[in-house]
Scaffold this active site. Structure first.
Site, PDB file in Angstrom:
ATOM      1  N   LEU A 130       0.907  -1.156   0.000  1.00 56.29           N
ATOM      2  CA  LEU A 130       0.000   0.000   0.000  1.00 56.29           C
ATOM      3  C   LEU A 130       0.941   1.200   0.000  1.00 56.29           C
ATOM      4  O   LEU A 130       1.508   1.551   1.030  1.00 56.29           O
ATOM      5  CB  LEU A 130      -0.911  -0.006   1.225  1.00 56.29           C
ATOM      6  CG  LEU A 130      -1.937  -1.131   1.283  1.00 56.29           C
ATOM      7  CD1 LEU A 130      -2.754  -1.070   2.570  1.00 56.29           C
ATOM      8  CD2 LEU A 130      -2.850  -1.102   0.066  1.00 56.29           C
ATOM      9  N   PRO A 131       1.154   1.816  -1.151  1.00 54.66           N
ATOM     10  CA  PRO A 131       2.294   2.701  -1.381  1.00 54.66           C
ATOM     11  C   PRO A 131       2.227   4.071  -0.694  1.00 54.66           C
ATOM     12  O   PRO A 131       2.126   5.110  -1.343  1.00 54.66           O
ATOM     13  CB  PRO A 131       2.320   2.829  -2.894  1.00 54.66           C
ATOM     14  CG  PRO A 131       0.886   2.679  -3.291  1.00 54.66           C
ATOM     15  CD  PRO A 131       0.323   1.661  -2.337  1.00 54.66           C
ATOM     16  N   CYS A 132       2.343   4.076   0.615  1.00 52.57           N
ATOM     17  CA  CYS A 132       2.344   5.334   1.359  1.00 52.57           C
ATOM     18  C   CYS A 132       3.572   6.180   1.025  1.00 52.57           C
ATOM     19  O   CYS A 132       3.555   7.394   1.242  1.00 52.57           O
ATOM     20  CB  CYS A 132       2.238   5.079   2.856  1.00 52.57           C
ATOM     21  SG  CYS A 132       3.410   3.895   3.518  1.00 52.57           S
ATOM     22  N   HIS A 133       4.604   5.572   0.455  1.00 54.39           N
ATOM     23  CA  HIS A 133       5.792   6.345   0.056  1.00 54.39           C
ATOM     24  C   HIS A 133       5.484   7.293  -1.095  1.00 54.39           C
ATOM     25  O   HIS A 133       6.245   8.223  -1.339  1.00 54.39           O
ATOM     26  CB  HIS A 133       6.950   5.398  -0.317  1.00 54.39           C
ATOM     27  CG  HIS A 133       6.660   4.496  -1.468  1.00 54.39           C
ATOM     28  ND1 HIS A 133       5.958   3.311  -1.321  1.00 54.39           N
ATOM     29  CD2 HIS A 133       6.954   4.603  -2.792  1.00 54.39           C
ATOM     30  CE1 HIS A 133       5.850   2.723  -2.507  1.00 54.39           C
ATOM     31  NE2 HIS A 133       6.442   3.490  -3.413  1.00 54.39           N
TER      32      HIS A 133
END
Length: 171
Positions: A130-133
């Site tokens: 889950l690409p929070c970056h």
């Protein structure tokens, strides 16, 4: 993060952002932890879990630049609000970024709710997948990342997204 002896399985894997510990319960990936403990030997699978084997395969492909979208059964633990934020994270395409404010807007939240979005982003138990970056400050700067800003920058560079440090190196 250690495997829960009741119904949980874990796997430690090396990665360009450090040792990761993957945790699964009931055939769902539930967490990815940074800086896996030294006692977790990379590649060691604690308990039979096809989802962990597949998660490792997909992460290896992602870090090699060959995978852009994860396809894994996920079950992160969090509040309803956190799940709403995480669901939107999953829609941010590879190689792009969005802002905390843009996510707040998409959720129909009032001005100033970007801090709440940031808190939910920081509580994301499935970083990378889950690409929070891919969430940056309103001015494009790298802000807040549970794994540290160096990891965030590395992940964005892996996706060919220039960070402000990269921009500074051009001049």
């Amino acid at each position: 993060m250690a495997a829960d002896p009741v119904g949980a399985h874990s796997l430690v894997m090396p990665s360009p952002i450090g040792r990761l510990e993957l945790l699964a319960r009931d055939e769902h990936l539930v967490a990815i932890g940074f800086d896996a403990a030294p006692d977790g030997t990379p590649g060691t699978l604690r308990g039979a879990s096809p989802v962990l084997v597949e998660a490792r395969r997909q992460l290896v492909e992602y870090f090699a630049g060959r995978l852009r979208v994860f396809d894994l059964p996920l079950r992160p633990r969090g509040t309803d609000f956190q799940h709403r934020v995480w669901d939107l994270l999953a829609t941010v395409p590879w190689g792009t970024t969005t802002t905390y404010g843009a996510i707040a807007d998409r959720l129909g939240l009032p001005p100033g709710a970007s801090r709440a979005v940031g808190a939910a982003n920081g509580a994301n138990p499935l970083p990378v997948v889950l690409p929070c970056h891919r969430v940056v400050g309103s001015d494009g700067t790298l802000t807040g990342y549970a794994g540290g800003l160096e990891r965030k920058a590395l992940l964005l560079r892996l996706e060919n997204v220039a960070t402000e440090a990269d921009q500074g190196a051009l001049f």
